[in-house]
Design a protein around this motif. Structure first.
Motif, PDB file in Angstrom:
ATOM      1  N   THR A 134      -1.310 -16.686  97.650  1.00  0.00           N
ATOM      2  CA  THR A 134      -1.718 -15.829  96.534  1.00  0.00           C
ATOM      3  C   THR A 134      -1.079 -14.452  96.644  1.00  0.00           C
ATOM      4  O   THR A 134      -0.585 -13.894  95.652  1.00  0.00           O
ATOM      5  CB  THR A 134      -3.254 -15.679  96.503  1.00  0.00           C
ATOM      6  OG1 THR A 134      -3.850 -16.972  96.391  1.00  0.00           O
ATOM      7  CG2 THR A 134      -3.692 -14.819  95.332  1.00  0.00           C
ATOM      8  N   TYR A 365       4.296 -12.689  84.703  1.00  0.00           N
ATOM      9  CA  TYR A 365       2.875 -12.629  84.344  1.00  0.00           C
ATOM     10  C   TYR A 365       2.182 -13.954  84.654  1.00  0.00           C
ATOM     11  O   TYR A 365       1.086 -13.980  85.229  1.00  0.00           O
ATOM     12  CB  TYR A 365       2.727 -12.303  82.866  1.00  0.00           C
ATOM     13  CG  TYR A 365       1.292 -12.315  82.377  1.00  0.00           C
ATOM     14  CD1 TYR A 365       0.457 -11.224  82.570  1.00  0.00           C
ATOM     15  CD2 TYR A 365       0.759 -13.441  81.752  1.00  0.00           C
ATOM     16  CE1 TYR A 365      -0.860 -11.240  82.141  1.00  0.00           C
ATOM     17  CE2 TYR A 365      -0.553 -13.475  81.317  1.00  0.00           C
ATOM     18  CZ  TYR A 365      -1.360 -12.377  81.512  1.00  0.00           C
ATOM     19  OH  TYR A 365      -2.674 -12.409  81.094  1.00  0.00           O
ATOM     20  N   ASN A 366       2.823 -15.058  84.295  1.00  0.00           N
ATOM     21  CA  ASN A 366       2.211 -16.370  84.509  1.00  0.00           C
ATOM     22  C   ASN A 366       2.068 -16.704  85.986  1.00  0.00           C
ATOM     23  O   ASN A 366       1.109 -17.367  86.390  1.00  0.00           O
ATOM     24  CB  ASN A 366       3.037 -17.454  83.808  1.00  0.00           C
ATOM     25  CG  ASN A 366       2.948 -17.365  82.300  1.00  0.00           C
ATOM     26  OD1 ASN A 366       1.982 -16.830  81.761  1.00  0.00           O
ATOM     27  ND2 ASN A 366       3.954 -17.868  81.610  1.00  0.00           N
ATOM     28  N   GLY A 369      -0.922 -14.692  88.792  1.00  0.00           N
ATOM     29  CA  GLY A 369      -2.277 -15.127  89.111  1.00  0.00           C
ATOM     30  C   GLY A 369      -3.226 -13.959  89.309  1.00  0.00           C
ATOM     31  O   GLY A 369      -4.050 -13.970  90.226  1.00  0.00           O
ATOM     32  N   TRP A 370      -3.117 -12.951  88.450  1.00  0.00           N
ATOM     33  CA  TRP A 370      -3.906 -11.733  88.667  1.00  0.00           C
ATOM     34  C   TRP A 370      -5.412 -12.012  88.613  1.00  0.00           C
ATOM     35  O   TRP A 370      -6.201 -11.348  89.307  1.00  0.00           O
ATOM     36  CB  TRP A 370      -3.511 -10.654  87.661  1.00  0.00           C
ATOM     37  CG  TRP A 370      -3.822 -10.968  86.226  1.00  0.00           C
ATOM     38  CD1 TRP A 370      -3.019 -11.594  85.333  1.00  0.00           C
ATOM     39  CD2 TRP A 370      -5.039 -10.671  85.530  1.00  0.00           C
ATOM     40  NE1 TRP A 370      -3.640 -11.717  84.109  1.00  0.00           N
ATOM     41  CE2 TRP A 370      -4.892 -11.151  84.203  1.00  0.00           C
ATOM     42  CE3 TRP A 370      -6.238 -10.048  85.879  1.00  0.00           C
ATOM     43  CZ2 TRP A 370      -5.894 -11.030  83.252  1.00  0.00           C
ATOM     44  CZ3 TRP A 370      -7.240  -9.928  84.920  1.00  0.00           C
ATOM     45  CH2 TRP A 370      -7.065 -10.404  83.629  1.00  0.00           C
ATOM     46  N   ARG A 371      -5.805 -12.980  87.798  1.00  0.00           N
ATOM     47  CA  ARG A 371      -7.238 -13.328  87.764  1.00  0.00           C
ATOM     48  C   ARG A 371      -7.699 -13.874  89.115  1.00  0.00           C
ATOM     49  O   ARG A 371      -8.797 -13.557  89.589  1.00  0.00           O
ATOM     50  CB  ARG A 371      -7.504 -14.347  86.659  1.00  0.00           C
ATOM     51  CG  ARG A 371      -7.302 -13.803  85.242  1.00  0.00           C
ATOM     52  CD  ARG A 371      -7.634 -14.862  84.199  1.00  0.00           C
ATOM     53  NE  ARG A 371      -7.481 -14.364  82.836  1.00  0.00           N
ATOM     54  CZ  ARG A 371      -6.323 -14.347  82.182  1.00  0.00           C
ATOM     55  NH1 ARG A 371      -5.219 -14.837  82.767  1.00  0.00           N
ATOM     56  NH2 ARG A 371      -6.260 -13.875  80.957  1.00  0.00           N
ATOM     57  N   THR A 372      -6.845 -14.699  89.716  1.00  0.00           N
ATOM     58  CA  THR A 372      -7.167 -15.229  91.046  1.00  0.00           C
ATOM     59  C   THR A 372      -7.244 -14.112  92.068  1.00  0.00           C
ATOM     60  O   THR A 372      -8.132 -14.090  92.928  1.00  0.00           O
ATOM     61  CB  THR A 372      -6.105 -16.259  91.474  1.00  0.00           C
ATOM     62  OG1 THR A 372      -6.056 -17.314  90.515  1.00  0.00           O
ATOM     63  CG2 THR A 372      -6.429 -16.832  92.841  1.00  0.00           C
ATOM     64  N   VAL A 374      -7.971 -10.918  91.557  1.00  0.00           N
ATOM     65  CA  VAL A 374      -9.199 -10.145  91.331  1.00  0.00           C
ATOM     66  C   VAL A 374     -10.414 -10.907  91.859  1.00  0.00           C
ATOM     67  O   VAL A 374     -11.301 -10.321  92.508  1.00  0.00           O
ATOM     68  CB  VAL A 374      -9.362  -9.839  89.831  1.00  0.00           C
ATOM     69  CG1 VAL A 374     -10.737  -9.226  89.544  1.00  0.00           C
ATOM     70  CG2 VAL A 374      -8.260  -8.899  89.355  1.00  0.00           C
ATOM     71  N   HIS A 375     -10.457 -12.219  91.592  1.00  0.00           N
ATOM     72  CA  HIS A 375     -11.590 -13.029  92.066  1.00  0.00           C
ATOM     73  C   HIS A 375     -11.652 -13.032  93.591  1.00  0.00           C
ATOM     74  O   HIS A 375     -12.747 -12.913  94.179  1.00  0.00           O
ATOM     75  CB  HIS A 375     -11.443 -14.457  91.540  1.00  0.00           C
ATOM     76  CG  HIS A 375     -12.515 -15.396  92.021  1.00  0.00           C
ATOM     77  ND1 HIS A 375     -13.812 -15.348  91.556  1.00  0.00           N
ATOM     78  CD2 HIS A 375     -12.483 -16.394  92.953  1.00  0.00           C
ATOM     79  CE1 HIS A 375     -14.533 -16.274  92.169  1.00  0.00           C
ATOM     80  NE2 HIS A 375     -13.750 -16.924  93.016  1.00  0.00           N
ATOM     81  N   GLN A 376     -10.479 -13.173  94.241  1.00  0.00           N
ATOM     82  CA  GLN A 376     -10.446 -13.172  95.705  1.00  0.00           C
ATOM     83  C   GLN A 376     -10.925 -11.830  96.263  1.00  0.00           C
ATOM     84  O   GLN A 376     -11.695 -11.789  97.222  1.00  0.00           O
ATOM     85  CB  GLN A 376      -9.022 -13.455  96.189  1.00  0.00           C
ATOM     86  CG  GLN A 376      -8.571 -14.885  95.983  1.00  0.00           C
ATOM     87  CD  GLN A 376      -9.170 -15.819  97.012  1.00  0.00           C
ATOM     88  OE1 GLN A 376      -9.163 -15.558  98.203  1.00  0.00           O
ATOM     89  NE2 GLN A 376      -9.730 -16.917  96.536  1.00  0.00           N
ATOM     90  N   ARG A 378     -12.945  -9.744  94.954  1.00  0.00           N
ATOM     91  CA  ARG A 378     -14.370  -9.547  94.717  1.00  0.00           C
ATOM     92  C   ARG A 378     -15.246 -10.439  95.588  1.00  0.00           C
ATOM     93  O   ARG A 378     -16.344 -10.035  95.980  1.00  0.00           O
ATOM     94  CB  ARG A 378     -14.686  -9.825  93.247  1.00  0.00           C
ATOM     95  CG  ARG A 378     -14.199  -8.744  92.283  1.00  0.00           C
ATOM     96  CD  ARG A 378     -14.534  -9.130  90.850  1.00  0.00           C
ATOM     97  NE  ARG A 378     -14.159  -8.078  89.894  1.00  0.00           N
ATOM     98  CZ  ARG A 378     -14.276  -8.195  88.592  1.00  0.00           C
ATOM     99  NH1 ARG A 378     -14.751  -9.324  88.060  1.00  0.00           N
ATOM    100  NH2 ARG A 378     -13.918  -7.207  87.792  1.00  0.00           N
TER     101      ARG A 378
END
Length: 555
Positions: A134, A365-366, A369-372, A374-376, A378
């Motif tokens: 990641t 952008y694709n 994995g910015w959502r991943t 951020v989730h990691q 947090r």
């Protein structure tokens, strides 16, 4: 468990699939191959330019590696070619060592991938931590963005401006922003808008193709002052030719670290793409055969003027959505790109550079994995977040080789720390009271001391073994090892020191319930013979009974 044979998936499909079903599927695969070729065309050109090579070399890669990997691979629907993961490292190798250096590094990577497949190491890729993949994937996305700012803003750099490292690229953008070209930015933003909005219009026609057409129409039709591929590169059309570069032992030795990095990246990316494809078609890939195919495909690619290749998740997904279900689609995709190379490649010179930048910005952008991320950040433990952040920063500030190395080193240190924290060396008490656990264990003679070890015995917990002690009246020391699954050489050395300590204090060491791996390690080290095989007992009750017998004999 069924043995994972190294056998190409294509031959398996032809051998086992119903002929009538196969006959119906082949036309669908041909159509899917054409669709994927349309998707791969602008991407291959853009990724080649981002990698610091000519635009045609991206197509060489998609043609040669794409065909070979589809033919030999372990996934029925995998599409391979140049990917963004390699762009930064390829650009660095080409800038420092030229194409000969890239060929040497890729040949090393290809050989390593083949060996990984032959020795059935496909499953070991899962031991690369998710935080590292990641982190460096997000870092690569940032480096790609940094590399496209020049073309997006239409900047002009003085000759000799260093633009290999990410920080150099950002410094060059800041220093030369006064050369900003408004028309280039307009073309780039329009192409980027097309890439974002076109999927709402049609899912069948790739947005990248429409963006390319829109960019060409704007620059050529309106006479805009914007650089095109033809302004910066000489387009070589035609069939890929076999090339024999000037290689040497010193060059191979110099490129060994880069070869390892390319091999690891290719293995991770391709097997991850296979897993994604499996989930889409409810299938199972052959990991080891896929690694062999990736190795052969990469060697073939650079021998025909291409760059490193791996499985491309987006193109593989496009293949599945278009109806592809056999490797024929991947081979058709390569053949269609070959036809484009022969007949249509000169028209690639019309593609505006801001359009290429827009395509690569969407790729970045694709893949970010910015959502991943951020989730990691947090939810993951702080140690895992630290590995992710360090890997990301090292990828951006330094390079991918250092990022993966440092990330793996930190991960291993943290793993050792966690295992050490989980391993417990606990001594039994001599007397019982209301708060003592001994009432739930065994009644011991006063001269018998028991220590229980739970968890793996490895170099990270040798200090705990060294803290084991005996009293003046202790004559027998029992080490209970039923909770020890493994024993390494460092812990074995600590046990040797413990035996010597016991011998100096006239204490007999007794081992209770040694599991298979620790027992074999102790036998190979000669520890069993030194302690005495009769002092290795199958259970704690047997060990305590053994000490009573020895106490009786002493009495």
């Amino acid at each position: 468990m069924t043995r994972d044979k190294i056998k190409p998936i294509l031959f398996s499909i032809i051998k086992h699939q119903d002929p009538e079903q196969l006959k119906r599927q082949i036309p669908r695969d041909i159509v899917a191959g054409i669709v994927v070729a349309i998707v791969a065309l602008p991407l291959s050109i853009a990724l080649a330019i981002a990698s610091g090579v000519g635009p045609e070399q991206g197509l060489y890669t998609a043609i040669v590696a794409g065909f070979i990997i589809a033919l030999l691979g372990g996934s029925a629907v995998q599409i391979s070619g140049p990917t963004a993961a390699f762009a930064t490292i390829v650009a660095g190798i080409v800038a420092s060592s030229g194409m000969d250096g890239l060929v040497a590094a890729t040949i090393i990577a290809g050989v390593l991938l083949i060996l990984m497949g032959v020795f059935r190491l496909g499953t070991l890729i899962r031991f690369v931590p998710y935080t590292i993949t990641t982190g460096f994937t997000a870092g690569i996305a940032v480096t790609i963005v940094a590399g496209q700012l020049k073309d997006l803003f239409g900047l002009t750099y003085p000759a000799g401006t260093p633009t290999i490292e990410t920080m150099d690229k950002l410094s060059a953008v800041a220093a030369n922003f006064s050369t900003f070209n408004v028309e280039a930015l307009i073309v780039g933003l329009v192409c980027l808008a097309v890439l974002v909005l076109w999927p709402r219009v049609s899912q069948r026609i790739p947005g990248s193709l429409i963006a390319v057409l829109a960019g060409i129409a704007m620059v050529s039709g309106l006479g805009m002052n914007v650089n095109t591929i033809g302004d910066l590169y000489t387009i070589n059309a035609g069939v890929p030719q076999l090339q024999l570069p000037q290689l040497s032992f010193d060059l191979f030795r110099e490129q060994l670290p880069n070869g390892f990095t390319i091999a690891i990246l290719a293995a991770i990316e391709s097997l991850l793409s296979c897993v994604v494809a499996d989930s889409m078609i409810s299938s199972h890939h052959r990991a080891n055969m896929e690694l062999v195919a990736q190795g052969v495909g990469n060697i073939g690619s650079v021998m025909f003027g291409g760059i490193p290749a791996t499985g491309a998740i987006a193109r593989t997904a496009a293949n599945v959505k278009a109806g592809g279900r056999t490797p024929i689609a991947g081979m058709v995709h390569a053949v269609v790109l070959l036809a484009v190379m022969v007949f249509l490649m000169p028209y690639a010179a019309l593609i505006p550079m801001p359009c290429i930048a827009a395509i690569l910005l969407q790729v970045a952008y694709n893949m970010s994995g910015w959502r991943t991320v951020v989730h990691q950040v947090r939810t993951a433990p702080k140690s895992d977040v630290a590995v992710l952040v360090v890997t990301f920063l090292f990828t951006v500030v330094f390079d991918l080789v250092m990022a993966i190395g440092v990330g793996m080193m930190i991960t291993l240190v943290l793993l050792m720390k966690r295992l050490s924290d989980e391993t417990e060396v606990r001594g039994w008490k001599y007397y019982c009271d209301e708060d003592s656990e001994v009432t739930h264990l065994r009644e011991l003679p006063k001269s018998v001391r028991v220590y229980e070890i739970n968890g793996p015995m490895f170099f990270g917990m040798t200090d705990q073994i060294a803290e084991i002690s005996v009293k003046e009246f202790t004559r027998y020391l029992i080490i209970r090892m039923r909770g020890v699954p493994s024993l390494d050489s460092s812990a074995m050395n600590a046990l040797e020191n413990l035996r010597e300590y016991c011998a100096e204090n006239d204490v007999q060491l007794i081992i209770s319930h040694a599991n298979e791996q620790p027992m074999k390690t102790m036998e190979r080290a000669g520890f069993v013979e030194k302690v005495g095989r009769e002092h290795f007992r199958t259970s704690i009750d047997d060990a305590i009974a053994h000490t009573r017998e020895l106490l009786g004999e002493d009495a």
